[in-house]
Design a protein around this motif. Structure first.
Motif, PDB file in Angstrom:
ATOM      1  N   CYS A  80       0.848  -1.340  -0.078  1.00  0.00           N
ATOM      2  CA  CYS A  80      -0.048   0.050  -0.062  1.00  0.00           C
ATOM      3  C   CYS A  80       0.759   1.278  -0.127  1.00  0.00           C
ATOM      4  CB  CYS A  80      -0.820  -0.176   1.137  1.00  0.00           C
ATOM      5  SG  CYS A  80      -2.127  -1.263   1.040  1.00  0.00           S
ATOM      6  N   LEU A  81       1.821   1.124   0.849  1.00  0.00           N
ATOM      7  CA  LEU A  81       2.697   2.412   0.955  1.00  0.00           C
ATOM      8  C   LEU A  81       3.393   2.801  -0.355  1.00  0.00           C
ATOM      9  CD1 LEU A  81       5.069   2.469   4.305  1.00  0.00           C
ATOM     10  CD2 LEU A  81       3.012   4.186   3.502  1.00  0.00           C
ATOM     11  N   LEU A  82       4.009   1.596  -1.036  1.00  0.00           N
ATOM     12  CA  LEU A  82       4.586   1.801  -2.266  1.00  0.00           C
ATOM     13  C   LEU A  82       3.652   2.296  -3.366  1.00  0.00           C
ATOM     14  CD1 LEU A  82       6.735  -1.700  -2.110  1.00  0.00           C
ATOM     15  CD2 LEU A  82       7.617   0.666  -2.317  1.00  0.00           C
ATOM     16  N   GLY A  83       2.306   2.000  -3.155  1.00  0.00           N
ATOM     17  CA  GLY A  83       1.495   2.854  -3.990  1.00  0.00           C
ATOM     18  C   GLY A  83       0.783   4.211  -3.447  1.00  0.00           C
ATOM     19  N   GLY A  84       1.463   4.570  -2.741  1.00  0.00           N
ATOM     20  CA  GLY A  84       1.148   6.088  -2.448  1.00  0.00           C
ATOM     21  C   GLY A  84      -0.083   6.081  -1.258  1.00  0.00           C
ATOM     22  N   VAL A  85      -0.345   4.882  -0.818  1.00  0.00           N
ATOM     23  CA  VAL A  85      -1.521   5.078   0.026  1.00  0.00           C
ATOM     24  C   VAL A  85      -0.950   4.972   1.700  1.00  0.00           C
ATOM     25  CG1 VAL A  85      -3.470   3.444   1.041  1.00  0.00           C
ATOM     26  CG2 VAL A  85      -2.898   3.534  -1.439  1.00  0.00           C
ATOM     27  N   THR A  86      -1.266   6.249   1.950  1.00  0.00           N
ATOM     28  CA  THR A  86      -0.734   6.439   3.560  1.00  0.00           C
ATOM     29  C   THR A  86      -1.666   6.210   4.613  1.00  0.00           C
ATOM     30  OG1 THR A  86      -1.507   8.728   3.168  1.00  0.00           O
ATOM     31  CG2 THR A  86       0.934   7.956   2.796  1.00  0.00           C
ATOM     32  N   THR A  87      -2.942   5.694   4.130  1.00  0.00           N
ATOM     33  CA  THR A  87      -4.024   5.297   5.129  1.00  0.00           C
ATOM     34  C   THR A  87      -4.889   4.365   4.537  1.00  0.00           C
ATOM     35  OG1 THR A  87      -4.199   7.861   6.182  1.00  0.00           O
ATOM     36  CG2 THR A  87      -6.062   6.372   6.580  1.00  0.00           C
ATOM     37  N   VAL A  88      -5.370   3.282   5.317  1.00  0.00           N
ATOM     38  CA  VAL A  88      -6.415   2.295   4.833  1.00  0.00           C
ATOM     39  C   VAL A  88      -7.404   1.898   5.506  1.00  0.00           C
ATOM     40  CG1 VAL A  88      -4.778   1.186   3.224  1.00  0.00           C
ATOM     41  CG2 VAL A  88      -5.107   0.421   5.425  1.00  0.00           C
ATOM     42  N   ARG A  89      -8.461   1.819   5.303  1.00  0.00           N
ATOM     43  CA  ARG A  89      -9.733   0.976   6.143  1.00  0.00           C
ATOM     44  C   ARG A  89      -9.666  -0.332   5.648  1.00  0.00           C
ATOM     45  NH1 ARG A  89     -15.995   2.965   6.177  1.00  0.00           N
ATOM     46  NH2 ARG A  89     -15.721   2.514   3.774  1.00  0.00           N
ATOM     47  N   ASP A  90      -9.542  -1.151   6.722  1.00  0.00           N
ATOM     48  CA  ASP A  90      -9.424  -2.657   6.509  1.00  0.00           C
ATOM     49  C   ASP A  90     -10.879  -3.078   6.621  1.00  0.00           C
ATOM     50  OD1 ASP A  90      -7.680  -5.394   5.812  1.00  0.00           O
ATOM     51  OD2 ASP A  90      -9.072  -5.849   7.208  1.00  0.00           O
ATOM     52  N   LEU A  91     -11.691  -3.672   5.707  1.00  0.00           N
ATOM     53  CA  LEU A  91     -13.030  -3.847   5.985  1.00  0.00           C
ATOM     54  C   LEU A  91     -13.316  -5.242   6.085  1.00  0.00           C
ATOM     55  CD1 LEU A  91     -14.906  -1.031   4.139  1.00  0.00           C
ATOM     56  CD2 LEU A  91     -14.525  -1.535   6.685  1.00  0.00           C
ATOM     57  N   GLY A  92     -12.496  -6.235   6.588  1.00  0.00           N
ATOM     58  CA  GLY A  92     -12.887  -7.681   6.999  1.00  0.00           C
ATOM     59  C   GLY A  92     -11.475  -8.496   6.863  1.00  0.00           C
ATOM     60  N   ASP A  93     -11.467  -9.094   8.191  1.00  0.00           N
ATOM     61  CA  ASP A  93     -10.022 -10.060   8.207  1.00  0.00           C
ATOM     62  C   ASP A  93     -10.618 -11.358   9.016  1.00  0.00           C
ATOM     63  OD1 ASP A  93     -10.457  -9.354  11.011  1.00  0.00           O
ATOM     64  OD2 ASP A  93      -8.277  -8.678  11.208  1.00  0.00           O
ATOM     65  N   ARG A 367       2.521  17.722 -14.080  1.00  0.00           N
ATOM     66  CA  ARG A 367       1.278  18.843 -13.506  1.00  0.00           C
ATOM     67  C   ARG A 367       0.236  18.334 -13.734  1.00  0.00           C
ATOM     68  NH1 ARG A 367       3.967  23.845 -12.583  1.00  0.00           N
ATOM     69  NH2 ARG A 367       1.941  24.523 -11.716  1.00  0.00           N
ATOM     70  N   LEU A 368      -0.760  18.507 -12.882  1.00  0.00           N
ATOM     71  CA  LEU A 368      -2.121  18.177 -13.010  1.00  0.00           C
ATOM     72  C   LEU A 368      -3.065  19.024 -13.060  1.00  0.00           C
ATOM     73  CD1 LEU A 368      -2.349  15.196 -10.462  1.00  0.00           C
ATOM     74  CD2 LEU A 368      -1.742  15.040 -12.898  1.00  0.00           C
ATOM     75  N   ASP A 369      -2.767  20.389 -13.172  1.00  0.00           N
ATOM     76  CA  ASP A 369      -3.474  21.526 -13.383  1.00  0.00           C
ATOM     77  C   ASP A 369      -4.308  21.709 -14.798  1.00  0.00           C
ATOM     78  OD1 ASP A 369      -1.322  21.941 -14.919  1.00  0.00           O
ATOM     79  OD2 ASP A 369      -0.628  23.956 -13.717  1.00  0.00           O
ATOM     80  N   ASP A 370      -4.098  20.760 -15.627  1.00  0.00           N
ATOM     81  CA  ASP A 370      -5.120  20.659 -16.818  1.00  0.00           C
ATOM     82  C   ASP A 370      -6.070  19.865 -16.731  1.00  0.00           C
ATOM     83  OD1 ASP A 370      -5.567  19.587 -19.813  1.00  0.00           O
ATOM     84  OD2 ASP A 370      -3.941  21.319 -20.233  1.00  0.00           O
ATOM     85  N   GLU A 371      -7.245  19.976 -17.292  1.00  0.00           N
ATOM     86  CA  GLU A 371      -8.450  18.987 -17.355  1.00  0.00           C
ATOM     87  C   GLU A 371      -8.227  17.790 -17.940  1.00  0.00           C
ATOM     88  OE1 GLU A 371     -12.004  20.465 -18.258  1.00  0.00           O
ATOM     89  OE2 GLU A 371     -12.143  22.273 -16.644  1.00  0.00           O
ATOM     90  N   SER A 372      -7.172  17.785 -18.857  1.00  0.00           N
ATOM     91  CA  SER A 372      -6.940  16.575 -19.654  1.00  0.00           C
ATOM     92  C   SER A 372      -5.682  15.818 -19.078  1.00  0.00           C
ATOM     93  CB  SER A 372      -6.674  16.938 -21.099  1.00  0.00           C
ATOM     94  OG  SER A 372      -5.493  17.806 -21.371  1.00  0.00           O
ATOM     95  N   ALA A 373      -5.174  16.172 -18.192  1.00  0.00           N
ATOM     96  CA  ALA A 373      -3.875  15.548 -17.486  1.00  0.00           C
ATOM     97  C   ALA A 373      -4.305  14.306 -16.972  1.00  0.00           C
ATOM     98  CB  ALA A 373      -3.493  16.359 -16.290  1.00  0.00           C
ATOM     99  N   ARG A 374      -3.159  13.193 -17.231  1.00  0.00           N
ATOM    100  CA  ARG A 374      -3.261  11.915 -16.791  1.00  0.00           C
ATOM    101  C   ARG A 374      -2.097  11.854 -15.419  1.00  0.00           C
ATOM    102  NH1 ARG A 374      -7.804  10.402 -18.460  1.00  0.00           N
ATOM    103  NH2 ARG A 374      -7.182   8.242 -17.846  1.00  0.00           N
ATOM    104  N   LEU A 375      -2.479  10.749 -14.715  1.00  0.00           N
ATOM    105  CA  LEU A 375      -1.552  10.742 -13.550  1.00  0.00           C
ATOM    106  C   LEU A 375      -0.241   9.964 -13.754  1.00  0.00           C
ATOM    107  CD1 LEU A 375      -3.551   8.882 -10.889  1.00  0.00           C
ATOM    108  CD2 LEU A 375      -2.944  11.063 -10.992  1.00  0.00           C
ATOM    109  N   GLY A 376       0.837  10.984 -13.382  1.00  0.00           N
ATOM    110  CA  GLY A 376       2.145  10.561 -13.955  1.00  0.00           C
ATOM    111  C   GLY A 376       2.749   9.575 -12.671  1.00  0.00           C
ATOM    112  N   ALA A 377       3.970   9.261 -12.961  1.00  0.00           N
ATOM    113  CA  ALA A 377       4.759   8.226 -12.089  1.00  0.00           C
ATOM    114  C   ALA A 377       4.619   8.570 -10.602  1.00  0.00           C
ATOM    115  CB  ALA A 377       5.900   7.851 -12.762  1.00  0.00           C
ATOM    116  N   LEU A 378       4.557   7.707  -9.915  1.00  0.00           N
ATOM    117  CA  LEU A 378       4.753   8.028  -8.381  1.00  0.00           C
ATOM    118  C   LEU A 378       6.201   8.343  -8.095  1.00  0.00           C
ATOM    119  CD1 LEU A 378       2.929   8.496  -5.894  1.00  0.00           C
ATOM    120  CD2 LEU A 378       3.424   6.005  -5.250  1.00  0.00           C
TER     121      LEU A 378
END
Length: 406
Positions: A80-93, A367-378
């Motif tokens: 999760c961290l490697l994917g940029g996720v710094t908070t998760v809600r785990d909903l079932g263990d 930069r993500l300030d353009d409406e057509s921008a796509r996500l770049g690499a993390l």
């Protein structure tokens, strides 16, 4: 803009030119990139292993020893961290293992995201995820089980309001609890300071969960008992009025539908086609756009751990939000940061780059300030003001202690 970090907290946000003189060694320059809040994945299953079908996932949970499940969960937390996720809600263990992982992360013994853990979900005998070991079939059992969950220290209570795809024999097209039973869960959970998340894959289970007062509807699939589309606009308006949030899960079978997704295995492609009504994310997600237009609080999540859904590719979940909701990159990021944090009730701590919040940040190429921008690499991930991921590599052996900052 500049973000100043002191002791893991965002201390200031202002144009860089307005900052007082500081040493060059104290500056990390990302002026050619985008700095966003750390991603908040509102729906994951850390103990699940992203297998190619549900039966293999279930078998993995049922046949693995607790230590094996804990190791799998710890690795998935790092993913999760490697994917940029710094908070998760785990909903079932099962067996409250994610609570131990949560506590290890909080103690600094394990790198990982901030974890809100639900423990084993409440379900019925033979119901969805009954193999996680928390079945209830009467009012007394519901009260006792809900109280036990809170006593064991869960952060949120999860209930399976309907059957589900992962449990053969449960019926995803019909409810599992009546409204009064769900009200018992909500009453006990709220009394003990926990929110309630309800898995709901049909309109009637959504209706009962909303009327019972749950806080979030997971998946929120609008179909009738025959599996036909059944969006109830009046119920949608009621959700907006009551403040019930909907967590839209964009798992692997949704990601396959992204334009230019790349090569896909035949089994994954077949599963995606079987679950898609229109063959496109935009067509499939019309109901979500209607909900959004009516003012329902939406959050985007991954359902990480289910089939074909690796934890590290949360960027693909955000891209599914862009494609399905017709959203810009910035809008989709907001649905997986601030809006997700609000749905979880933790937006006073995380979800946006504001003074006083935890310094959870992701750095994205371009930069993500353009409406057509796509996500770049993390490029980087910061958690509590510490650089934890740099160019795809974990940079710390243990995460900073966050005791008391859950």
């Amino acid at each position: 803009m500049a973000v100043r970090i002191d002791d893991g907290v965002i201390a200031d946000v202002r144009p860089f030119s307005e900052l007082p003189d500081i040493g060059a060694a104290d500056v990390v320059d990302h002026s050619a990139a985008t700095v966003a809040p750390g991603f908040v994945d509102a729906h994951v299953h850390l103990l699940f292993t992203c297998d190619v079908d549900h039966e293999q996932t279930r078998a993995g949970v049922e046949t693995s020893r607790p230590a094996e499940l804990a190791l799998a969960g710890a690795r998935n937390a790092i993913e999760c961290l490697l994917g940029g996720v710094t908070t998760v809600r785990d909903l079932g263990d099962t067996e409250f293992i994610t609570l131990d992982i949560r506590d290890a992360v909080n103690a600094g013994a394990l790198p990982g995201p901030r974890i809100l853990a639900a423990g084993p979900p409440l379900t019925t005998t033979g119901g969805h995820l009954h193999w996680c070991g928390n079945t209830v079939d009467s009012a007394d059992e519901i009260r006792r089980a809900t109280r036990l969950l809170c006593t064991r220290g869960v952060d949120v209570v999860k209930v399976m309001a309907s059957g589900g795809n992962m449990t053969r024999g449960s019926n995803k097209l019909l409810p599992q609890f009546d409204t009064a039973e769900l009200e018992l869960i909500v009453t006990e959970a709220h009394r003990l300071g926990r929110r309630v998340a309800a898995h709901a894959l049909n309109t009637e289970s959504i209706r009962r969960a909303v009327r019972a007062g749950v806080d979030t509807i997971e998946h929120c699939t609008w179909v009738d008992a025959n599996g036909d589309p059944d969006l109830d606009l009046e119920l949608v308006k009621e959700m907006a009025e009551r403040g019930v949030a909907a967590t839209i899960t964009m798992a692997g079978i949704s990601r396959v539908l992204l334009p230019g997704f790349g090569e896909v295995g035949e089994e994954e492609l077949r599963a995606a086609r079987a679950m898609s009504a229109t063959g496109s994310l935009f067509g499939d997600m019309e109901w979500a756009r209607i909900m959004q237009a009516e003012g329902v609080h939406l959050a985007i999540a991954s359902d990480g751990g289910v089939r074909f859904t690796p934890f590290r590719r949360f960027d693909q979940t955000i891209e599914c939000g862009m494609a399905g909701l017709g959203a810009t990159a910035s809008q989709a990021i907001a649905l997986s940061t601030l809006r997700a944090a609000q749905a979880l009730g933790i937006d006073d701590r995380v979800g946006s780059i504001d003074v006083g919040k935890r310094a959870d940040l992701v750095v994205i190429d371009g930069r993500l300030d353009d409406e057509s921008a796509r996500l770049g690499a993390l490029r980087q991930v910061w958690r509590d003001g510490v650089l934890v991921v740099d160019d795809g590599r974990l940079t710390v052996e243990t995460a900073p202690s966050t005791s008391g900052v859950r």
